[in-house]
Design a protein around this motif. Structure first.
Motif, PDB file in Angstrom:
ATOM      1  N   PHE A  11      26.224  43.089  37.815  1.00  0.00           N
ATOM      2  CA  PHE A  11      25.430  43.159  39.094  1.00  0.00           C
ATOM      3  C   PHE A  11      24.129  42.534  39.193  1.00  0.00           C
ATOM      4  O   PHE A  11      23.801  42.874  40.593  1.00  0.00           O
ATOM      5  CB  PHE A  11      24.995  45.138  38.780  1.00  0.00           C
ATOM      6  CG  PHE A  11      25.986  45.790  38.037  1.00  0.00           C
ATOM      7  CD1 PHE A  11      26.861  46.641  39.808  1.00  0.00           C
ATOM      8  CD2 PHE A  11      26.539  46.555  37.273  1.00  0.00           C
ATOM      9  CE1 PHE A  11      27.327  47.173  39.230  1.00  0.00           C
ATOM     10  CE2 PHE A  11      28.046  47.889  36.981  1.00  0.00           C
ATOM     11  CZ  PHE A  11      28.457  47.825  37.695  1.00  0.00           C
ATOM     12  N   HIS A  12      23.595  42.547  38.156  1.00  0.00           N
ATOM     13  CA  HIS A  12      22.060  41.486  38.744  1.00  0.00           C
ATOM     14  C   HIS A  12      22.179  40.332  39.487  1.00  0.00           C
ATOM     15  O   HIS A  12      21.637  40.213  40.326  1.00  0.00           O
ATOM     16  CB  HIS A  12      22.248  41.204  37.231  1.00  0.00           C
ATOM     17  CG  HIS A  12      20.205  39.798  37.378  1.00  0.00           C
ATOM     18  ND1 HIS A  12      20.181  39.409  36.501  1.00  0.00           N
ATOM     19  CD2 HIS A  12      19.606  40.113  38.292  1.00  0.00           C
ATOM     20  CE1 HIS A  12      19.138  38.768  36.951  1.00  0.00           C
ATOM     21  NE2 HIS A  12      19.271  39.190  37.962  1.00  0.00           N
TER      22      HIS A  12
ATOM     23  N   ALA B  91      18.911  41.210  33.133  1.00  0.00           N
ATOM     24  CA  ALA B  91      19.195  42.465  33.882  1.00  0.00           C
ATOM     25  C   ALA B  91      19.490  43.551  33.595  1.00  0.00           C
ATOM     26  O   ALA B  91      20.354  44.205  35.150  1.00  0.00           O
ATOM     27  CB  ALA B  91      21.307  41.392  33.604  1.00  0.00           C
ATOM     28  N   PHE B  92      19.426  43.898  32.361  1.00  0.00           N
ATOM     29  CA  PHE B  92      19.563  45.826  32.723  1.00  0.00           C
ATOM     30  C   PHE B  92      18.558  46.110  33.457  1.00  0.00           C
ATOM     31  O   PHE B  92      18.758  47.044  34.131  1.00  0.00           O
ATOM     32  CB  PHE B  92      19.553  46.080  31.054  1.00  0.00           C
ATOM     33  CG  PHE B  92      21.037  46.005  30.293  1.00  0.00           C
ATOM     34  CD1 PHE B  92      21.762  46.788  30.107  1.00  0.00           C
ATOM     35  CD2 PHE B  92      21.308  44.549  29.794  1.00  0.00           C
ATOM     36  CE1 PHE B  92      22.738  46.704  29.573  1.00  0.00           C
ATOM     37  CE2 PHE B  92      22.650  44.592  28.653  1.00  0.00           C
ATOM     38  CZ  PHE B  92      23.410  45.139  28.995  1.00  0.00           C
ATOM     39  N   GLN B  93      17.381  45.315  33.276  1.00  0.00           N
ATOM     40  CA  GLN B  93      15.851  45.506  34.287  1.00  0.00           C
ATOM     41  C   GLN B  93      16.291  46.080  35.678  1.00  0.00           C
ATOM     42  O   GLN B  93      15.549  46.844  36.541  1.00  0.00           O
ATOM     43  CB  GLN B  93      14.870  45.592  33.408  1.00  0.00           C
ATOM     44  CG  GLN B  93      14.515  45.877  32.117  1.00  0.00           C
ATOM     45  CD  GLN B  93      14.889  47.060  31.736  1.00  0.00           C
ATOM     46  OE1 GLN B  93      14.209  47.679  32.405  1.00  0.00           O
ATOM     47  NE2 GLN B  93      15.481  46.838  29.921  1.00  0.00           N
ATOM     48  N   ARG B  94      17.178  44.874  36.076  1.00  0.00           N
ATOM     49  CA  ARG B  94      17.322  44.714  37.799  1.00  0.00           C
ATOM     50  C   ARG B  94      18.181  45.677  37.771  1.00  0.00           C
ATOM     51  O   ARG B  94      18.054  46.509  39.334  1.00  0.00           O
ATOM     52  CB  ARG B  94      17.644  43.210  37.634  1.00  0.00           C
ATOM     53  CG  ARG B  94      18.053  43.101  39.124  1.00  0.00           C
ATOM     54  CD  ARG B  94      16.489  43.041  39.490  1.00  0.00           C
ATOM     55  NE  ARG B  94      16.929  42.692  41.271  1.00  0.00           N
ATOM     56  CZ  ARG B  94      16.604  41.006  41.964  1.00  0.00           C
ATOM     57  NH1 ARG B  94      16.647  40.432  41.186  1.00  0.00           N
ATOM     58  NH2 ARG B  94      16.882  41.194  43.126  1.00  0.00           N
ATOM     59  N   VAL B  95      18.954  46.296  37.087  1.00  0.00           N
ATOM     60  CA  VAL B  95      19.817  47.307  37.116  1.00  0.00           C
ATOM     61  C   VAL B  95      19.232  48.445  37.587  1.00  0.00           C
ATOM     62  O   VAL B  95      19.182  49.409  37.879  1.00  0.00           O
ATOM     63  CB  VAL B  95      20.946  47.330  36.548  1.00  0.00           C
ATOM     64  CG1 VAL B  95      22.027  48.752  36.568  1.00  0.00           C
ATOM     65  CG2 VAL B  95      21.809  46.234  36.837  1.00  0.00           C
ATOM     66  N   VAL B  96      18.415  49.040  36.595  1.00  0.00           N
ATOM     67  CA  VAL B  96      17.218  49.490  36.234  1.00  0.00           C
ATOM     68  C   VAL B  96      16.879  49.827  38.290  1.00  0.00           C
ATOM     69  O   VAL B  96      16.429  51.270  39.009  1.00  0.00           O
ATOM     70  CB  VAL B  96      16.036  50.560  35.259  1.00  0.00           C
ATOM     71  CG1 VAL B  96      15.113  51.030  35.785  1.00  0.00           C
ATOM     72  CG2 VAL B  96      16.888  50.088  34.275  1.00  0.00           C
ATOM     73  N   TRP B  97      16.200  48.794  38.827  1.00  0.00           N
ATOM     74  CA  TRP B  97      15.616  48.827  39.661  1.00  0.00           C
ATOM     75  C   TRP B  97      16.235  49.202  41.094  1.00  0.00           C
ATOM     76  O   TRP B  97      16.368  50.209  42.129  1.00  0.00           O
ATOM     77  CB  TRP B  97      14.638  47.135  40.233  1.00  0.00           C
ATOM     78  CG  TRP B  97      14.419  47.176  41.854  1.00  0.00           C
ATOM     79  CD1 TRP B  97      13.283  47.940  41.725  1.00  0.00           C
ATOM     80  CD2 TRP B  97      15.272  46.290  42.123  1.00  0.00           C
ATOM     81  NE1 TRP B  97      12.901  47.449  43.260  1.00  0.00           N
ATOM     82  CE2 TRP B  97      13.745  47.284  43.727  1.00  0.00           C
ATOM     83  CE3 TRP B  97      16.133  45.456  42.841  1.00  0.00           C
ATOM     84  CZ2 TRP B  97      14.492  45.718  44.483  1.00  0.00           C
ATOM     85  CZ3 TRP B  97      16.257  45.315  43.842  1.00  0.00           C
ATOM     86  CH2 TRP B  97      15.728  45.059  44.392  1.00  0.00           C
TER      87      TRP B  97
END
Length: 216
Positions: free
Chosen positions: A25-26, A105-111
């Motif tokens: 996803f990132h 990568a996880f934090q970019r998905v949050v965004w």
């Protein structure tokens, strides 16, 4: 296989899927990522993914949720600390920026999830799911909002509007998810220096009354 071993195996498989999905996803974005892409990243089959997740939307939401759980867990050891609010904010901010780098990568998905919520999820079920995730994110943001508000009350920060200050602070602290990438030979000291620079920018933006010390 004992129930405990079976549970650990399931958790390990699910975690591996989430890690691979976060990377996909990132790198590709939500629309351009398929379950096939995630399966290839795992060197596995789609069946393994569908065993844990009903759809791509379900998988994406769980990556979002996991990213926020990582952030809460990272802050938890600091929640009971005493002392001036601005000094506690420094510690919280450093942990947060580290999360933006270490779990990028996880934090970019949050965004991405926040953007998807703002533009409207395609189904009623997804809308409800994202509302819950956004609420979780908002509660996390309130931890920082309360700190900077208290620091202003203590005369340590100076800004006119709390909501605007909180938004601008997070734009700075979250910024590594957009521009950071690991460098060849990068050390932990390099990461710490980067974190310090980001936190210092946010510190100054909050109108701090004194310089930021490295040992804060």
């Amino acid at each position: 296989m004992s129930p405990d071993v079976r549970e650990r195996t399931v958790d390990s498989s699910r975690s591996a899927i989430l890690e691979a999905a976060a990377r996909c996803f990132h790198e590709r974005g939500y629309a351009a990522t398929s379950i096939d892409d995630v399966a290839r990243a795992l060197n596995s089959t789609k069946g393994r993914i569908y065993h844990h997740f009903e759809s791509k939307a379900d998988l994406f939401a769980d990556v979002f949720r996991t990213g926020m759980e990582m952030n809460y867990a990272a802050l938890e050891p600091l929640r009971k600390l005493d002392g001036p609010a601005d000094r506690r904010w420094v510690l919280f901010a450093r942990v947060h920026v580290n999360q933006m780098i270490a779990t990028r990568a996880f934090q970019r998905v949050v965004w991405m999830g926040v953007e998807m919520h703002q533009t409207g999820a395609p189904t009623r079920e997804q809308t409800s799911r994202y509302e819950d995730l956004i609420e979780t994110r908002s509660r996390y943001g309130d931890i920082f909002r309360e700190l900077i508000s208290k620091a202003r009350d203590e005369g340590r920060f100076h800004f006119p509007n709390l909501s605007i200050a909180n938004q601008l602070m997070f734009m700075t602290l979250n910024s590594p998810i957009f521009w950071y990438s690991p460098r060849t030979g990068e050390t932990r000291a390099d990461i710490e220096d980067l974190i310090a620079q980001v936190v210092t920018c946010a510190w100054r933006g909050l109108g701090a009354t004194e310089g930021l010390k490295n040992d804060a």
